[in-house]
Design an enzyme around this catalytic site. Structure first.
Site: not given
Length: 723
Positions: A592, A667, A699
């Site tokens: 991320s 995602d 994600h």
């Protein structure tokens, strides 16, 4: 650059000890969990605690009156018998005793249980061994909000329903357009402390709720590949600088069936948060934040008409204002409330009147409040968990509302998860630190001494796993002013005369902290696994990460990646000063924001990092959502230079090492457009890059597939860095 050794965890080798398996990178936290008490808590209005037995079959009590001896308060079988006497015998199938119970008296607890046809909130009297109250709503419902008078509001898709005590169901909204979403907590993408989309007033006569209009936001494609013919499931994803959702707050009156919309202003692209009912039910308070996120107004509205009453106070900043918490009214004093804000440097508490007058700053030193626990018996003191030791620790504090003075109730260095008894005389304290797996005790508040120790967990790895050495270190930020917390995990059978490859594991963004003074120092099992495979594993929380105050974070305003990378490179200098580090074999891994950081380092520090793994990476902040992205970067129109500098698309040409980019194929957080554009840029620049998608994952990669992911990452480092 200064460096200090903070603490050391050293576990000796054992003849029969072994290394973690790749499966244990995911399954290990459960397999090697230190001994604990499950769902432990104070019983209300008593000097007793309860918890669930280790086999999840009984509710256990320990009471001060019998020297904290263990007794069974209620068995799963007794609970099942009570349920069968109240409901059809096939409605419930309890695998375990419910762990989410809360005491409302010293004999009655509440818990939520899902049945085949409905979801239930049940009140159970352990003295009578019977159910005393039930509130229910259909199994298809979600995000239920209960009242004290046996009503429950719940969502059916994008609409609100209310189930009344007598069984009647009210259809509050009936929007057929799926882009009109009512009552959901997924508003403003759950930024600004939003975790609810509906709020009852004290009497349960009125319901306030969000109405989110997404019709003006473009559809974003998310492909489901599992169908015979792949299906596109459109989502709403407002990107930085583009049109945002329009949110309003509506109040529904059950008696009249009428709705009023709060008059929150003309700007449709603003954020509404901190929604709090006045105890009287006559007013409602809302934090109104402009789209620029630099001007907050705490407004008061008339709940009957929706009319604006007054602005109690405002916060303006040159960087950002980030409201995170609803107001907390002082019990038995409906004219005073507690407001939390980091506006003055650290997230702390302030006592206000309902007319907006600041009565007292309840803050303590540089402590960041992380969890407000509630008031003690007299309602004159407030208990909370806050930071200590440069953010490494969490301690229990108590502040006196009259004097504004705080005292620290726990003292052992570590991460404390504590609560105070109803009468305010004792603390149920749980903590761990770098050398303590888990300890649970009863403390006497008056002298802060241990009354009795309930759990003192042994090291769960002894005789099973040869745990690598973990060391906490303190470094200094790139500006030479700020101490930074770091962690080194040494390879198994470490030999200081040898040279080892390095895996830097990082995140680097806001609202996250990787290095803490807890058991294993915050390290994940994959970190430990890689150390056992012969790597130095290094992690550091750069400026911009959590638990150190606002100034620690806001240096990154309009320039994400710049100061974070500079600080991480100070960590690299520290590593390179060590004779046992192979400076030609340094790699980096993050997910991320950490994926953004990994890719940034691989392209901007290409001579240092030979291998990188970037999971779910933000590649260009113009592809990220408005609420988070614009807080730190403003809009692309306002800050074109900052966006250009942070973008990694035109930096693909700088790539020298081996980079593996991983993305969840569905995602909805960091959309795949980020990594796809980076891959295309690498192709155009003639740069080889590895790309791997995980179908049916969003994600992050969860479940057994996460084992596959860690195996892939470990193999990537072994193939391209270790050899």
């Amino acid at each position: 650059m200064k460096k200090y050794v903070w603490s050391l965890l050293l576990v000796g080798s054992f003849a029969f000890a072994q290394k973690f398996t790749i499966d244990e990178t995911v399954m290990g936290p459960r397999k090697y969990a230190p001994t604990t008490l499950i769902a432990h808590q104070w019983k209300k209005d008593s000097k007793a605690i309860t918890y669930i037995s280790s086999d999840y079959s009984n509710l256990i009590e320990k009471n001060a009156s019998n020297a904290w001896k263990e007794s069974v308060l209620l068995t799963k079988s007794e609970l099942e018998t009570a349920l069968k006497s109240k409901f059809p015998t096939d409605e419930f199938s309890l695998r375990t005793f419910p762990t989410t119970i809360s005491w409302i008296t010293n004999t009655i607890f509440e818990t939520e249980i899902s049945g085949k046809t409905s979801n239930y909130k049940i009140s159970f009297d352990v003295a009578l061994k019977q159910i005393t109250n039930v509130i229910s709503y259909p199994a298809e419902g979600s995000q239920a909000k209960y009242t004290k008078n046996n009503q429950v509001a719940w969502l059916k898709d994008n609409n609100i329903r209310i189930s009344l005590a007598q069984g009647k169901v009210i259809e509050v909204t009936n929007d057929e357009n799926k882009a009109i979403v009512n009552g959901s907590d997924y508003v403003h993408r759950q930024e600004f402390g939003i975790h609810s989309g509906m709020w009852w007033n004290e009497t349960g006569s009125k319901l306030a709720y969000y109405r989110k209009d997404e019709t003006m936001v473009g559809d974003y494609p998310i492909i489901n590949w599992n169908e015979r013919e792949a299906i596109n499931k459109n989502g709403k994803y407002p990107m930085a600088g583009m049109t945002s959702e329009h949110v309003t707050l509506v109040i529904y009156d059950i008696a009249s069936g009428k709705k009023v919309t709060l008059q929150t202003g003309e700007s449709k692209e603003q954020y509404l948060t901190m929604v709090t009912w006045d105890p009287s039910g006559k007013f409602i308070y809302v934090g109104v934040l402009n789209r620029e996120q630099n001007h907050l107004k705490l407004n008061k509205y008339d709940a009957q008409t929706g009319a604006f009453v007054k602005t109690l106070f405002e916060e303006k900043a040159t960087t950002w204002v980030e409201p995170q918490h609803a107001l907390m009214f002082v019990p038995n004093n409906p004219t005073q409330f507690i407001y939390q804000t980091d506006f003055y440097g650290y997230n702390q508490m302030y006592l206000y009147t309902t007319e907006g007058k600041l009565l007292k700053n309840l803050g303590f030193k540089d402590v960041v409040v992380t969890n407000v626990l509630g008031f003690e018996a007299t309602n004159t003191k407030l208990n909370y968990i806050g930071t200590a030791n440069n953010g490494l620790d969490r301690q229990l504090y108590q502040v006196d509302l009259k004097s504004g003075k705080s005292i620290q109730l726990t003292s052992v260095s570590g991460i404390h998860n504590s609560s105070v008894s109803s009468d305010g005389t004792m603390v149920l304290d749980q903590y761990s630190n770098a050398t303590t797996p888990n300890e649970i005790s009863i403390l006497n508040i008056k002298n802060k001494m241990v009354n009795t120790t309930l759990v003192k967990a042994e090291n769960p790895f002894v005789g099973k796993i040869d745990l690598p050495k973990i060391e906490l270190v303190t470094l200094t930020s790139a500006d030479g002013k700020t101490p930074l917390n770091g962690r080194i995990i040494y390879p198994s059978n470490f030999d200081a005369t040898k040279k080892y490859p390095v895996m830097v594991y990082l995140y680097g963004g806001s609202h996250a902290q990787l290095v803490t003074n807890r058991w294993l120092s915050g390290a994940g099992y994959f970190d430990l696994y890689m150390a056992q495979q012969g790597y130095i594993v290094f992690t550091m929380d750069n400026r911009g990460s959590d638990a150190r105050g606002k100034k620690f974070c806001e240096v990154n305003h309009r320039q994400l990646g710049v100061n974070e990378m500079a600080d991480q490179m100070e960590g690299i200098k520290f590593l390179k000063s060590k004779t046992f580090v192979d400076t030609d074999k340094i790699g980096v891994f993050g997910w991320s924001f950490g994926g953004f950081m990994s890719t940034t380092l691989m392209t901007s520090q290409a001579d240092t990092f030979k291998v990188g793994v970037a999971g779910g990476p933000v590649i260009d902040w113009k592809y990220y959502e408005i609420m988070y992205g614009e807080r730190y970067m403003d809009t692309p129109q306002e800050n074109p230079e900052g966006y250009a500098k942070a973008s990694l698309i035109d930096k693909a040409k700088n790539l020298k090492g081996r980079l593996l980019v991983i993305h969840g194929a569905q995602d909805p957080v960091v959309v795949q457009q980020n990594s796809m554009n980076f891959i295309e840029a690498c192709i155009k620049a003639g740069k080889q890059v590895d790309y791997f998608l995980y179908p049916n994952h969003e994600h992050n990669v969860s479940g057994k597939d996460r084992i596959h992911m860690y195996a892939k990452i470990a193999d990537y480092f072994d193939t391209h860095l270790k050899k």
